[in-house]
Design a protein around this motif. Structure first.
Motif, mmCIF file in Angstrom:
data_model
loop_
_atom_site.group_PDB
_atom_site.id
_atom_site.type_symbol
_atom_site.label_atom_id
_atom_site.label_comp_id
_atom_site.label_asym_id
_atom_site.label_seq_id
_atom_site.Cartn_x
_atom_site.Cartn_y
_atom_site.Cartn_z
ATOM 1 N N SER A 334 -43.908 4.523 -66.314
ATOM 2 C CA SER A 334 -43.915 4.498 -67.777
ATOM 3 C C SER A 334 -42.776 3.635 -68.309
ATOM 4 N N VAL A 335 -41.574 3.779 -67.699
ATOM 5 C CA VAL A 335 -40.434 2.959 -68.141
ATOM 6 C C VAL A 335 -40.686 1.486 -67.844
ATOM 7 N N LYS A 336 -41.210 1.191 -66.648
ATOM 8 C CA LYS A 336 -41.520 -0.199 -66.310
ATOM 9 C C LYS A 336 -42.537 -0.790 -67.280
ATOM 10 N N GLY A 337 -43.580 -0.015 -67.583
ATOM 11 C CA GLY A 337 -44.599 -0.499 -68.508
ATOM 12 C C GLY A 337 -44.043 -0.735 -69.901
ATOM 13 N N THR A 338 -43.176 0.188 -70.355
ATOM 14 C CA THR A 338 -42.564 0.015 -71.676
ATOM 15 C C THR A 338 -41.705 -1.235 -71.721
ATOM 16 N N LEU A 339 -40.922 -1.464 -70.673
ATOM 17 C CA LEU A 339 -40.064 -2.652 -70.629
ATOM 18 C C LEU A 339 -40.889 -3.932 -70.659
ATOM 19 N N ILE A 340 -41.948 -3.992 -69.877
ATOM 20 C CA ILE A 340 -42.802 -5.191 -69.842
ATOM 21 C C ILE A 340 -43.482 -5.402 -71.182
ATOM 22 N N GLU A 341 -44.003 -4.319 -71.789
ATOM 23 C CA GLU A 341 -44.671 -4.433 -73.089
ATOM 24 C C GLU A 341 -43.702 -4.927 -74.161
ATOM 25 N N GLU A 342 -42.475 -4.390 -74.153
ATOM 26 C CA GLU A 342 -41.483 -4.830 -75.140
ATOM 27 C C GLU A 342 -41.143 -6.307 -74.951
ATOM 28 N N MET A 343 -40.986 -6.729 -73.720
ATOM 29 C CA MET A 343 -40.645 -8.130 -73.455
ATOM 30 C C MET A 343 -41.763 -9.057 -73.920
ATOM 31 N N ILE A 344 -43.000 -8.677 -73.654
ATOM 32 C CA ILE A 344 -44.131 -9.518 -74.076
ATOM 33 C C ILE A 344 -44.234 -9.562 -75.592
ATOM 34 N N ALA A 345 -44.104 -8.367 -76.231
ATOM 35 C CA ALA A 345 -44.243 -8.308 -77.688
ATOM 36 C C ALA A 345 -43.145 -9.113 -78.381
ATOM 37 N N VAL A 346 -41.922 -8.961 -77.911
ATOM 38 C CA VAL A 346 -40.805 -9.689 -78.530
ATOM 39 C C VAL A 346 -40.957 -11.190 -78.333
ATOM 40 N N SER A 347 -41.366 -11.591 -77.142
ATOM 41 C CA SER A 347 -41.550 -13.023 -76.876
ATOM 42 C C SER A 347 -42.598 -13.618 -77.811
ATOM 43 N N LEU A 348 -43.691 -12.893 -78.031
ATOM 44 C CA LEU A 348 -44.737 -13.389 -78.926
ATOM 45 C C LEU A 348 -44.236 -13.486 -80.361
ATOM 46 N N VAL A 349 -43.467 -12.441 -80.787
ATOM 47 C CA VAL A 349 -42.941 -12.469 -82.155
ATOM 48 C C VAL A 349 -42.005 -13.667 -82.347
ATOM 49 N N ILE A 350 -41.114 -13.888 -81.403
ATOM 50 C CA ILE A 350 -40.167 -15.011 -81.509
ATOM 51 C C ILE A 350 -40.905 -16.343 -81.511
ATOM 52 N N LEU A 351 -41.881 -16.476 -80.613
ATOM 53 C CA LEU A 351 -42.607 -17.748 -80.517
ATOM 54 C C LEU A 351 -43.449 -18.016 -81.753
ATOM 55 N N ILE A 352 -44.033 -16.959 -82.334
ATOM 56 C CA ILE A 352 -44.908 -17.153 -83.495
ATOM 57 C C ILE A 352 -44.101 -17.480 -84.747
ATOM 58 N N PHE A 353 -43.032 -16.715 -84.974
ATOM 59 C CA PHE A 353 -42.297 -16.873 -86.229
ATOM 60 C C PHE A 353 -41.235 -17.965 -86.166
ATOM 61 N N LEU A 354 -40.631 -18.132 -84.988
ATOM 62 C CA LEU A 354 -39.596 -19.165 -84.868
ATOM 63 C C LEU A 354 -40.103 -20.408 -84.155
ATOM 64 N N PHE A 355 -41.121 -20.214 -83.356
ATOM 65 C CA PHE A 355 -41.701 -21.301 -82.557
ATOM 66 C C PHE A 355 -40.593 -22.011 -81.754
ATOM 67 N N HIS A 356 -39.804 -21.164 -81.049
ATOM 68 C CA HIS A 356 -38.650 -21.689 -80.321
ATOM 69 C C HIS A 356 -38.544 -20.921 -79.010
ATOM 70 N N TRP A 357 -38.867 -21.585 -77.887
ATOM 71 C CA TRP A 357 -38.943 -20.871 -76.613
ATOM 72 C C TRP A 357 -37.572 -20.464 -76.089
ATOM 73 N N ARG A 358 -36.520 -21.197 -76.442
ATOM 74 C CA ARG A 358 -35.175 -20.838 -75.977
ATOM 75 C C ARG A 358 -34.709 -19.537 -76.628
ATOM 76 N N SER A 359 -35.102 -19.292 -77.872
ATOM 77 C CA SER A 359 -34.766 -18.027 -78.529
ATOM 78 C C SER A 359 -35.476 -16.860 -77.847
ATOM 79 N N ALA A 360 -36.736 -17.057 -77.467
ATOM 80 C CA ALA A 360 -37.476 -16.015 -76.752
ATOM 81 C C ALA A 360 -36.850 -15.740 -75.389
#
Length: 429
Positions: A334-360
């Motif tokens: 459950s902890v591993k899944g939560t960590l992976i889900e958070e990383m994916i969700a945050v990366s998508l948010v950063i890429l969509i709104f900032l469109f900057h891969w280094r920030s992600a």
């Protein structure tokens, strides 16, 4: 101070990355060393003294066993409280120590005081310490699948073969047997025959006890050879008990079979163990030692059971009744899944709104390092990885993510504004 730290980090990026990699590696090592369990151990730091005196009422147990033990165990260093409980044939004394006291230091202190307190107890009453486990130490239950074998034979197999083998597993404090019948020789005496031969109950007990023993003699030499004389008297079957001589009656020995009958039966039972309403079973409860890694102990027990199963009679095998490792694995997953889900969700948010891969990438690096530091602190403070601590880490991931998004977005905006300002100044010049 913060400005200097930021400035130092920007000027020494290699050192910052090296420290981050070191923290991550230290965290991975802490995860491997930290005890993993599903249930947090909230039990008190206690030592249990168990005393058995069968056939006595709770009032007698309280007056002659529990009260002398409780009164003489007082005064042990760093003891918070002492509790006593008396029941039919058994006494329990719970010595509660302060939380920072080492368990084995406490057990040693209790043993020292028991050597003095035992002289105040009735003859042949011996107090013993309970296993060095806790209230949540029951990590694995199993039972024997032995169709066609009676419950007495199953209990003998469990007590004299399986139990001793599993107790050798590192981290196991005790293997408690349950179910079945504990086999014993039972003497059914006839009062009329005892009166006729003038034999008392105590004479029968003493005769059986003294005849169930090996005795040693001495060494003598004969024809240049040394011989050791000894008497073999252990009881091996029912006939051996029947032929025990109690006394002489008119120059004729009175044997046990002359005043009663002997049978093989089971000890008195206070309950049964049933499997899903299908019938009684025999098995054991594996109790983990204090402070051990539950996941590793369960895996070691399962490996040992595979070896033990090879020596079981044909048609007999193990069945698992309770296995805590399933809950442990699900909690970790459950902890591993939560960590992976958070990383994916945050990366998508950063890429969509900032469109900057280094920030992600900054967020992706920050999350596992933060979790690794959490496990370093768990290991440093001696806290096991359980449902509560792992859930705390999972909840904290959301806070870390929010903080990372705000900081990255703020830095990105400030850098963009500075770049635009510098570009405007160049155009005006």
């Amino acid at each position: 101070m913060v400005e200097k730290l930021i400035s130092f980090s920007l000027k020494n990026r290699f050192i910052v990355l090296l420290v981050a990699a070191g923290l991550f590696g230290w965290g991975v090592y802490s995860v491997q060393q930290n005890p993993i369990d599903a249930i947090p151990d909230l039990s008190e730091n206690q030592v249990i003294v168990f005393t058995e005196w069968m056939g006595r009422s709770p009032q007698v147990i309280e007056a002659q066993v529990t009260y002398p033990l409780v009164s003489n165990l007082q005064g042990i260093p760093k003891v918070k409280n002492i509790r006593g409980a008396s029941m039919f044939g058994m006494s329990f004394v719970y010595i509660i120590f302060e939380d920072n006291v080492d368990t084995y230091w406490a057990r040693t202190r209790v043993l020292e005081r028991l050597n003095y307190a035992q002289r105040l107890l009735p003859q042949d009453v011996v107090p013993t310490l309970g296993p060095d486990g806790t209230g949540v130490g029951h990590i694995f239950w199993y039972h024997l699948d032995a169709k066609g074998m009676d419950l007495g034979e199953q209990r003998a197999l469990q007590d004299w073969y399986v139990k001793f083998a599993l107790q050798t597993v590192p981290g196991v404090a005790e293997v408690a047997s349950f179910g079945g019948f504990e086999k014993q020789y039972q003497l059914v005496l006839d009062p009329l025959k005892m009166q006729y031969y003038n034999v008392s109950m105590m004479e029968v007990m003493n005769a059986v006890k003294s005849n169930n023993n090996d005795v040693g003699g001495r060494k003598f030499e004969m024809s240049n050879m040394s011989y050791i004389v000894r008497g073999l008297g252990y009881i091996k079957n029912i006939k051996d008990v029947e032929n025990i001589a109690i006394k002489n009656y008119n120059a004729v020995p009175v044997r046990v079979k002359d005043i009663g009958s002997i049978q093989m039966g089971g000890d008195l039972r206070l309950g049964i163990f049933d499997e899903n309403g299908k019938g009684e079973v025999v098995g054991g409860i594996v109790v983990m030692r204090y402070g051990e890694n539950a996941d590793k102990v369960i895996k070691a027990v399962k490996e040992k059971m595979k070896e033990v199963e090879k020596g079981l009679p044909e048609g007999v095998s193990f069945k698992t009744s309770y296995d805590r490792s399933e809950l442990i694995e699900k909690a970790i997953a459950s902890v591993k899944g939560t960590l992976i889900e958070e990383m994916i969700a945050v990366s998508l948010v950063i890429l969509i709104f900032l469109f900057h891969w280094r920030s992600a990438l900054i967020i992706l690096i920050q999350l596992p390092i933060s979790v690794a530091v959490g496990f370093i602190l768990l290991e440093a403070f001696g806290i096991s990885s359980n449902i509560m601590s792992l859930t705390g880490i999972a909840l904290a991931i959301g806070v870390v993510v929010d903080d990372g998004i705000v900081m990255v977005e703020n830095s990105y905006r400030n850098i963009s504004e500075k770049q635009e300002e510098m570009a405007n100044n160049k155009e005006s010049v």
